[in-house]
Design an enzyme around this catalytic site. Sequence first.
Site, mmCIF file in Angstrom:
data_model
loop_
_atom_site.group_PDB
_atom_site.id
_atom_site.type_symbol
_atom_site.label_atom_id
_atom_site.label_comp_id
_atom_site.label_asym_id
_atom_site.label_seq_id
_atom_site.Cartn_x
_atom_site.Cartn_y
_atom_site.Cartn_z
ATOM 1 N N ASP A 68 0.933 -1.193 -0.140
ATOM 2 C CA ASP A 68 0.070 0.039 0.001
ATOM 3 C C ASP A 68 1.051 1.226 -0.093
ATOM 4 O O ASP A 68 1.362 1.358 0.965
ATOM 5 C CB ASP A 68 -0.923 0.020 1.083
ATOM 6 C CG ASP A 68 -1.634 1.149 1.330
ATOM 7 O OD1 ASP A 68 -1.675 2.113 0.532
ATOM 8 O OD2 ASP A 68 -2.846 1.413 2.116
ATOM 9 N N TYR B 93 -8.156 15.312 -6.974
ATOM 10 C CA TYR B 93 -7.293 14.592 -8.161
ATOM 11 C C TYR B 93 -6.235 15.571 -8.752
ATOM 12 O O TYR B 93 -5.105 15.403 -8.822
ATOM 13 C CB TYR B 93 -7.994 13.865 -9.269
ATOM 14 C CG TYR B 93 -7.512 12.936 -10.350
ATOM 15 C CD1 TYR B 93 -6.650 11.959 -9.613
ATOM 16 C CD2 TYR B 93 -7.143 13.355 -11.574
ATOM 17 C CE1 TYR B 93 -6.074 11.128 -10.854
ATOM 18 C CE2 TYR B 93 -6.537 12.649 -12.470
ATOM 19 C CZ TYR B 93 -6.032 11.501 -11.974
ATOM 20 O OH TYR B 93 -5.291 10.600 -12.835
HETATM 21 N N1 LIG Z 1 -6.370 6.215 -16.781
HETATM 22 C C1 LIG Z 1 -6.332 7.486 -17.023
HETATM 23 O O1 LIG Z 1 -7.151 8.124 -17.947
HETATM 24 C C2 LIG Z 1 -5.305 8.591 -16.487
HETATM 25 C C3 LIG Z 1 -4.806 9.651 -17.126
HETATM 26 C C4 LIG Z 1 -3.834 10.345 -16.511
HETATM 27 C C5 LIG Z 1 -3.192 9.686 -15.451
HETATM 28 N N2 LIG Z 1 -3.467 8.468 -14.985
HETATM 29 C C6 LIG Z 1 -2.575 8.245 -14.034
HETATM 30 O O2 LIG Z 1 -1.894 6.933 -14.358
HETATM 31 C C7 LIG Z 1 -1.695 6.272 -13.146
HETATM 32 C C8 LIG Z 1 -2.291 4.677 -13.371
HETATM 33 O O3 LIG Z 1 -3.794 4.534 -13.716
HETATM 34 P P1 LIG Z 1 -4.441 3.567 -14.651
HETATM 35 O O4 LIG Z 1 -5.184 4.268 -15.657
HETATM 36 O O5 LIG Z 1 -3.422 2.572 -15.092
HETATM 37 O O6 LIG Z 1 -5.418 3.181 -13.417
HETATM 38 P P2 LIG Z 1 -5.638 1.604 -12.912
HETATM 39 O O7 LIG Z 1 -6.642 1.451 -12.122
HETATM 40 O O8 LIG Z 1 -5.833 0.643 -14.096
HETATM 41 O O9 LIG Z 1 -4.440 1.193 -12.057
HETATM 42 C C9 LIG Z 1 -4.001 1.750 -10.841
HETATM 43 C C10 LIG Z 1 -3.643 0.677 -10.052
HETATM 44 O O10 LIG Z 1 -2.948 1.563 -8.917
HETATM 45 C C11 LIG Z 1 -3.286 0.295 -7.918
HETATM 46 N N3 LIG Z 1 -3.448 1.262 -6.616
HETATM 47 C C12 LIG Z 1 -4.383 1.836 -5.851
HETATM 48 N N4 LIG Z 1 -4.095 2.257 -4.839
HETATM 49 C C13 LIG Z 1 -2.896 1.641 -4.473
HETATM 50 C C14 LIG Z 1 -2.276 1.667 -3.264
HETATM 51 N N5 LIG Z 1 -2.567 2.469 -2.077
HETATM 52 N N6 LIG Z 1 -1.057 1.120 -3.129
HETATM 53 C C15 LIG Z 1 -0.645 0.513 -4.303
HETATM 54 N N7 LIG Z 1 -1.234 0.427 -5.315
HETATM 55 C C16 LIG Z 1 -2.479 0.957 -5.526
HETATM 56 C C17 LIG Z 1 -4.573 -0.015 -8.171
HETATM 57 O O11 LIG Z 1 -4.807 -1.304 -7.576
HETATM 58 C C18 LIG Z 1 -4.393 -0.385 -9.536
HETATM 59 O O12 LIG Z 1 -3.768 -1.743 -9.982
HETATM 60 C C19 LIG Z 1 -2.378 6.653 -11.995
HETATM 61 O O13 LIG Z 1 -1.472 7.320 -11.282
HETATM 62 C C20 LIG Z 1 -3.311 7.549 -12.640
HETATM 63 O O14 LIG Z 1 -3.665 8.775 -11.779
HETATM 64 C C21 LIG Z 1 -4.495 7.834 -15.637
#
Ligand SMILES: NC(=O)c1ccc[n+]([C@@H]2O[C@H](COP(=O)([O-])OP(=O)(O)OC[C@H]3O[C@@H](n4cnc5c(N)ncnc54)[C@H](O)[C@@H]3O)[C@@H](O)[C@H]2O)c1
Length: 252
Positions: free
Chosen positions: A66, A157
Amino acid sequence: MVDVGRFGGRVAVVTGAASGLGRATAKLIAGEGGAVAALDISDKALQTTVDEITSAGGTAVAVRTDVSDPDSVASSMKEIVAQLGPPNTVCNVAGIGKFAHTTEAAFDDWQRILGVNLTGTFLMCQAALPHLLDNGGNIVNVASTAGLMGQPYSAAYCASKGGVVQLTKALAVEYLERGVRINAVAPGGVDTPMLGQFAPPPDASKRLMAKLMTPFGFVTPDQVAKAIAFLASDDGDYITGAIVSVDGGLTA
Ligand SMILES: NC(=O)c1ccc[n+]([C@@H]2O[C@H](COP(=O)([O-])OP(=O)(O)OC[C@H]3O[C@@H](n4cnc5c(N)ncnc54)[C@H](O)[C@@H]3O)[C@@H](O)[C@H]2O)c1
């Protein structure tokens, strides 16, 4: 199939590796010879990432973490060093989010979003830096277009990702003279399970929501992973303190 390329002989820590961008990044780095410590809070999906890497001939271990919990981060870093050796690169990808009118936002949601996205990134950097300073290495954080511009219904966010942008720049300057590079990518909308967390308020303004749209549609996880790997590899060896937009021109 592992192509011993840019990450041969290196240990890479990837958070959020159970899904989306983190999984794509872990697979790309392992496919180029890196030994990957795959970190996530979600055990089962994390094991799927590790199984996909190892069945393709790569090296990866799952370390349940975490990132918002200092004790969890500290014990995971010890486990990574014991299993794979000290890290050479850390990709801080784990993140969460939610839309809400600020007047209706729950305090717990504010705390959790800041706790995972900003504090989690800080804790991982703090735990990894002694190893990177001793052995050389770099960090790539995942910010967002939400860290570079205002987005509606996203105060927590946006604040968390704006924090990641400035944390990245602050660390890049602090460690400029000691050879550790710290960069970030700022993706636009990526079609991953995270989008399920972003249900717009029922009365969301269409005009304001249109501000979120990347002109060329969604970015793919692989496109973002390629930018992360570029910064993490020696291809990016003169780059530090950069926030690389991967957003199809949204913030241009
Ligand atoms: N999807 C989008 O549109 C987007 C756009 C810009 C930035 N992002 C950023 O990209 C990153 C990845 O996002 P994604 O789209 O792959 O999302 P996702 O939900 O597919 O993956 C995020 C992962 O983070 C893990 N996670 C959450 N809380 C956690 C914790 N406390 N400790 C460890 N792991 C934890 C989740 O279990 C999940 O596997 C994030 O930082 C997100 O903010 C995403």
